[in-house]
Design a protein around this motif. Structure first.
Motif, mmCIF file in Angstrom:
data_model
loop_
_atom_site.group_PDB
_atom_site.id
_atom_site.type_symbol
_atom_site.label_atom_id
_atom_site.label_comp_id
_atom_site.label_asym_id
_atom_site.label_seq_id
_atom_site.Cartn_x
_atom_site.Cartn_y
_atom_site.Cartn_z
ATOM 1 N N GLY A 11 0.815 -1.246 -0.092
ATOM 2 C CA GLY A 11 0.027 -0.054 -0.019
ATOM 3 C C GLY A 11 0.908 1.285 -0.096
ATOM 4 O O GLY A 11 0.444 2.138 0.787
ATOM 5 N N GLY A 40 0.850 4.104 2.774
ATOM 6 C CA GLY A 40 1.798 5.006 2.412
ATOM 7 C C GLY A 40 3.146 4.664 2.031
ATOM 8 O O GLY A 40 3.797 5.370 1.443
ATOM 9 N N ILE A 42 6.886 3.999 1.880
ATOM 10 C CA ILE A 42 8.112 4.585 2.396
ATOM 11 C C ILE A 42 7.990 6.020 2.402
ATOM 12 O O ILE A 42 8.692 6.847 3.259
ATOM 13 C CB ILE A 42 9.505 4.550 1.336
ATOM 14 N N GLY A 50 10.036 17.900 -1.832
ATOM 15 C CA GLY A 50 10.825 17.384 -3.205
ATOM 16 C C GLY A 50 10.080 16.263 -3.968
ATOM 17 O O GLY A 50 10.434 15.583 -4.812
ATOM 18 N N VAL A 86 0.826 -10.534 2.623
ATOM 19 C CA VAL A 86 0.737 -11.467 1.670
ATOM 20 C C VAL A 86 1.857 -12.830 1.894
ATOM 21 O O VAL A 86 3.127 -12.146 1.558
ATOM 22 C CB VAL A 86 0.487 -10.942 0.256
ATOM 23 N N ILE A 278 12.161 9.160 -8.555
ATOM 24 C CA ILE A 278 11.092 10.033 -7.806
ATOM 25 C C ILE A 278 9.800 9.136 -7.845
ATOM 26 O O ILE A 278 9.374 8.285 -8.691
ATOM 27 C CB ILE A 278 11.180 11.249 -8.723
HETATM 28 C C1 LIG Z 1 14.568 8.063 1.859
HETATM 29 C C2 LIG Z 1 13.982 8.228 0.467
HETATM 30 C C3 LIG Z 1 13.788 9.640 0.050
HETATM 31 C C4 LIG Z 1 13.096 9.809 -1.113
HETATM 32 N N1 LIG Z 1 13.041 10.904 -1.552
HETATM 33 C C5 LIG Z 1 12.275 11.329 -2.650
HETATM 34 C C6 LIG Z 1 12.118 12.650 -3.045
HETATM 35 O O1 LIG Z 1 12.771 13.600 -2.751
HETATM 36 N N2 LIG Z 1 11.179 12.934 -4.336
HETATM 37 C C7 LIG Z 1 10.628 11.689 -4.762
HETATM 38 O O2 LIG Z 1 9.758 11.902 -5.708
HETATM 39 N N3 LIG Z 1 10.942 10.369 -4.444
HETATM 40 C C8 LIG Z 1 11.810 10.396 -3.393
HETATM 41 N N4 LIG Z 1 11.755 9.005 -3.164
HETATM 42 C C9 LIG Z 1 11.328 7.876 -3.844
HETATM 43 C C10 LIG Z 1 9.917 7.456 -3.489
HETATM 44 O O3 LIG Z 1 9.664 7.669 -2.285
HETATM 45 C C11 LIG Z 1 9.652 5.963 -3.869
HETATM 46 O O4 LIG Z 1 10.296 5.639 -5.257
HETATM 47 C C12 LIG Z 1 8.418 5.595 -3.652
HETATM 48 O O5 LIG Z 1 7.628 6.142 -2.636
HETATM 49 C C13 LIG Z 1 8.105 3.844 -3.854
HETATM 50 O O6 LIG Z 1 6.872 3.609 -3.862
HETATM 51 P P1 LIG Z 1 6.494 1.926 -3.942
HETATM 52 O O7 LIG Z 1 5.138 1.737 -3.785
HETATM 53 O O8 LIG Z 1 6.943 1.389 -5.080
HETATM 54 O O9 LIG Z 1 7.398 1.356 -2.551
HETATM 55 P P2 LIG Z 1 7.172 1.506 -1.046
HETATM 56 O O10 LIG Z 1 6.536 2.824 -0.553
HETATM 57 O O11 LIG Z 1 8.211 0.859 -0.528
HETATM 58 O O12 LIG Z 1 6.075 0.547 -0.953
HETATM 59 C C14 LIG Z 1 6.048 -0.771 -0.975
HETATM 60 C C15 LIG Z 1 4.895 -1.382 0.285
HETATM 61 O O13 LIG Z 1 4.785 -2.563 0.252
HETATM 62 C C16 LIG Z 1 4.542 -3.161 1.308
HETATM 63 N N5 LIG Z 1 4.670 -4.910 1.390
HETATM 64 C C17 LIG Z 1 5.931 -5.316 0.881
HETATM 65 N N6 LIG Z 1 5.953 -6.716 0.874
HETATM 66 C C18 LIG Z 1 4.620 -6.812 1.374
HETATM 67 C C19 LIG Z 1 3.877 -8.350 1.575
HETATM 68 N N7 LIG Z 1 4.577 -9.418 1.307
HETATM 69 N N8 LIG Z 1 2.616 -8.211 2.014
HETATM 70 C C20 LIG Z 1 1.878 -6.902 2.090
HETATM 71 N N9 LIG Z 1 2.941 -5.775 2.110
HETATM 72 C C21 LIG Z 1 3.774 -5.693 1.575
HETATM 73 C C22 LIG Z 1 5.724 -2.575 2.298
HETATM 74 O O14 LIG Z 1 5.201 -2.444 3.678
HETATM 75 C C23 LIG Z 1 5.437 -1.219 1.975
HETATM 76 O O15 LIG Z 1 4.258 -0.270 2.311
HETATM 77 C C24 LIG Z 1 12.600 8.687 -2.075
HETATM 78 C C25 LIG Z 1 12.611 7.300 -1.446
HETATM 79 C C26 LIG Z 1 13.349 7.152 -0.248
HETATM 80 C C27 LIG Z 1 13.507 5.627 0.370
#
Ligand SMILES: Cc1cc2nc3c(=O)[nH]c(=O)nc-3n(C[C@H](O)[C@H](O)[C@H](O)COP(=O)(O)OP(=O)(O)OC[C@H]3O[C@@H](n4cnc5c(N)ncnc54)[C@H](O)[C@@H]3O)c2cc1C
Length: 296
Positions: A11, A40, A42, A50, A86, A278
């Motif tokens: 999520g 939410g 990360i 940003g 999951v 990003i």
């Molecule tokens: C420190 C940091 C700084 C950043 N700064 C910026 C910035 O300044 N500007 C910008 O645009 N982007 C930035 N980014 C990048 C951006 O935040 C991420 O690329 C984006 O939020 C990733 O989204 P996601 O949903 O792919 O992954 P995630 O946010 O990691 O979400 C994955 C989710 O899946 C869940 N999950 C995993 N496995 C399972 C399972 N088996 N069962 C149930 N749930 C599970 C996890 O708990 C997690 O909540 C930054 C990232 C980081 C880490």
């Protein structure tokens, strides 16, 4: 057994965008399973700005960016199950999920995997020494400081210069900690140029390029690290109580490792597809992927 049109695993930014897009494309029963209590991903720990410049044309913090999608989710009749992991995705389009000690099987028509990525650990590097307290990955340190209000250390060395490492260098400086060095094996810093300027140059963080940490000193707690210049081979010992490791992210795809190739009913969204710099790109890719899988 409960049956859903779409199961979204994760999520974070990707999972929320994918679920909303699946709803807009006509899916009636959409379920998001998230192992953390709330949505939410990360973004919850990213209190810096940003985010959203591409998607919303506004400069938002990570938490603000997440909140926009959480509000939309709340009005979308998407089912969100927090504290729900999951455990398995099976070829017969069922999944095993675990929540508060209960294990349940569900069935689905399509599955969108949005599990993000995990951080490469210190154990994957040739660093000698014992494993004292005070060694953290950058994301873990960010969570401890920003979400849990914990103090991770006072005199800090950061290994690796990706975006998370740079953002944490700034965060520690703002908190009054001493960031004594950022150590990077390449000739220049990695990550976004804006982070080099806003996080490293603006806070005068000392940078050692073409260098790496080869040894951690200390038994109960980190006392120092040995840093080697990779060109000259010369080594110096830098006293510190904390080593932050920011040496890369790996897409988290363990749930589908058993599939030789991805079936047409399963697709990868966001950082579990590839590591995006990003969040705006994560959102756009996830929306598109959800639309495509539903039109199949
Ligand atoms: C420190 C940091 C700084 C950043 N700064 C910026 C910035 O300044 N500007 C910008 O645009 N982007 C930035 N980014 C990048 C951006 O935040 C991420 O690329 C984006 O939020 C990733 O989204 P996601 O949903 O792919 O992954 P995630 O946010 O990691 O979400 C994955 C989710 O899946 C869940 N999950 C995993 N496995 C399972 C399972 N088996 N069962 C149930 N749930 C599970 C996890 O708990 C997690 O909540 C930054 C990232 C980081 C880490």
């Amino acid at each position: 057994m409960n049956k859903y049109d779409v199961l979204v695993v994760g999520g974070g930014a990707a999972g929320m965008a994918a679920a909303l897009s699946a709803k807009e494309a006509g899916a009636k029963k959409v379920l998001i399973c998230e192992r953390e209590p709330s949505p939410g991903g990360i973004l919850r720990q990213c209190i810096h700005n940003g985010f959203g410049l591409g998607y919303f044309h506004e400069d938002l913090t990570g938490t603000e960016y997440a909140h926009r999608f959480i509000s939309r989710l709340e009005n979308s009749e998407t089912e969100f199950r927090g504290d729900t992991t999951v455990l398995e995705i099976r070829p017969d389009r069922t999944a095993l999920i675990s929540s508060f000690g209960c294990v349940e099987e569900i069935a689905f028509d399509k599955c969108l995997l949005a599990t993000g990525c995990r951080e490469r650990a210190i154990g994957s590097l040739p660093v000698s020494g014992t494993r004292p307290a005070g060694v953290f990955s950058a994301g873990t340190a960010q969570k401890m400081v920003n979400l849990m209000g914990l103090d991770v250390g006072r005199r800090i060395v950061i290994l690796g210069s990706g975006d998370i490492g740079m953002i944490m260098a700034r965060r520690f400086s703002i908190l009054g900690k001493e960031v004594v060095a950022m150590v990077e094996k390449e000739a220049c810093l990695g990550g976004l140029v804006r982070n080099v300027q806003n996080c490293i140059e603006a806070y005068n963080i000392p940078v050692l390029t073409r260098s790496t940490v080869t040894k951690i000193h200390g038994r109960a707690r980190v006392e120092a690290v040995t840093v080697r210049d990779l060109l000259s081979g010369e080594e110096q010992t830098i006293p510190c109580d904390t080593l932050i490791v920011s040496v890369g992210l790996i897409p988290e795809r363990e749930l589908v490792d058993g599939f030789e190739e991805l079936p047409s009913w399963l697709a990868l969204c966001g950082n579990c597809e590839k590591v995006y710099e990003i969040v705006d790109s994560v959102t756009v890719q996830s929306e598109k992927t959800a639309r495509e899988i539903l039109s199949d």
